[in-house]
Write a protein that holds these residues in place. Structure first.
Motif, short mmCIF file in Angstrom:
data_model
loop_
_atom_site.label_atom_id
_atom_site.label_comp_id
_atom_site.label_asym_id
_atom_site.label_seq_id
_atom_site.Cartn_x
_atom_site.Cartn_y
_atom_site.Cartn_z
N HIS A 1 0.63 -1.26 -0.16
CA HIS A 1 -0.31 -0.03 -0.25
C HIS A 1 0.59 1.50 0.04
O HIS A 1 0.34 2.68 0.00
N TYR A 2 2.09 1.11 -0.11
CA TYR A 2 2.88 2.36 -0.01
C TYR A 2 4.31 1.90 -0.61
O TYR A 2 5.48 2.86 -1.24
N CYS B 1 5.86 7.90 2.66
CA CYS B 1 5.40 6.75 2.03
C CYS B 1 4.83 6.15 3.03
O CYS B 1 3.45 5.66 3.26
N LEU B 2 5.74 5.82 3.97
CA LEU B 2 5.05 4.85 4.93
C LEU B 2 4.73 5.23 6.03
O LEU B 2 3.41 5.35 6.54
N TYR C 1 0.67 6.50 4.06
CA TYR C 1 0.13 4.99 4.50
C TYR C 1 -0.14 4.64 6.23
O TYR C 1 -1.61 4.67 6.42
N ASN D 1 -1.24 6.35 -0.38
CA ASN D 1 -0.22 5.57 -1.14
C ASN D 1 0.20 6.79 -1.90
O ASN D 1 -0.35 6.78 -3.69
N LEU D 2 1.51 6.91 -1.14
CA LEU D 2 1.94 8.82 -2.06
C LEU D 2 2.60 7.91 -3.67
O LEU D 2 3.06 8.80 -4.31
N ARG D 3 2.80 6.43 -3.66
CA ARG D 3 3.32 6.26 -4.51
C ARG D 3 2.85 6.04 -5.90
O ARG D 3 2.91 6.24 -6.85
#
Length: 153
Positions: free
Chosen positions: A31-32, A130-131, A134, A140-142
Motif C-alpha cells: 500500500h506504500y 510513503c510509510l 500510509y 498511497n503516495l507512490r
C-alpha cells in the motif's frame, strides 16, 4: 578514501509494533512501497520484491535479522553488483509514536558510490514519507508518483 553511508529518519505517529508490521508484512507494504513480495520479511529467509513503477524489476532481499518491534536488517543489491546491508531501527517515542531510522551502506566515495548515495538517499526518504502517509492517513503516495519514468508508447 572516505566511505559513504546513507542515513534517513522520520517520526511516525503510530506504535513501534504497527510500524514494524507495516514494514515486514507484504500486504501492508504493497500500500506504500512495493507491488508484491514472495513472502513476509522473516529472519533467515529471502524474499523478492516487485515495484509498481518497474514492471520487469525483481529485487532479491535476504533478511538477516528481525526483532519485533525494534529492528529489521536485510541485504540487497543496493547498487549494481554491490550487496549492501540495510538496517531499520524503530524507537518508541511519547504519544504512541515511533522514530524510524534507516542506514544503508557502505560504499567508497567514488563516482559510482556518489551516484548510489544520491539515488538511495532519495529512495529511503521517499520510503519513509510513503510509510508515514500510509500509516497516519491511509494514502498511497507512490500511486502515480513515478508515471514520468514509464517509457512512451
Amino acid at each position: 578514501m572516505k566511505e559513504l553511508e546513507i542515513k534517513a529518519a522520520l517520526q511516525i505517529r503510530k506504535t513501534a509494533q504497527e510500524v514494524f508490521e507495516a514494514i515486514v508484512d507484504p500486504e501492508k507494504m504493497s500500500h506504500y512501497f512495493i507491488s508484491e513480495s514472495t513472502g513476509k520479511m522473516e529472519e533467515g529467509i529471502s524474499v523478492t520484491w516487485k515495484f509498481p513503477e518497474f514492471e520487469d524489476m525483481e529485487v532479491p532481499v535476504r533478511v538477516i535479522k528481525t526483532t519485533a518491534p525494534k529492528l529489521i536488517i536485510f541485504e540487497w543489491e543496493g547498487a549494481k553488483d554491490e550487496l549492501l546491508q540495510v538496517k531499520i531501527t524503530l524507537e518508541e517515542k511519547p504519544n504512541n509514536s515511533t522514530l524510524v531510522k534507516i542506514t544503508e551502506g557502505k560504499m567508497q566515495a567514488t563516482e559510482e558510490g556518489i551516484v548510489w548515495y544520491g539515488r538511495n538517499t532519495e529512495g529511503w526518504a521517499n520510503f519513509l514519507a510513503c510509510l508515514k502517509a500510509y500509516l497516519e492517513f491511509g494514502i498511497n503516495l507512490r500511486k502515480g508518483g513515478f508515471d514520468f519514468m514509464e517509457s512512451p508508447e
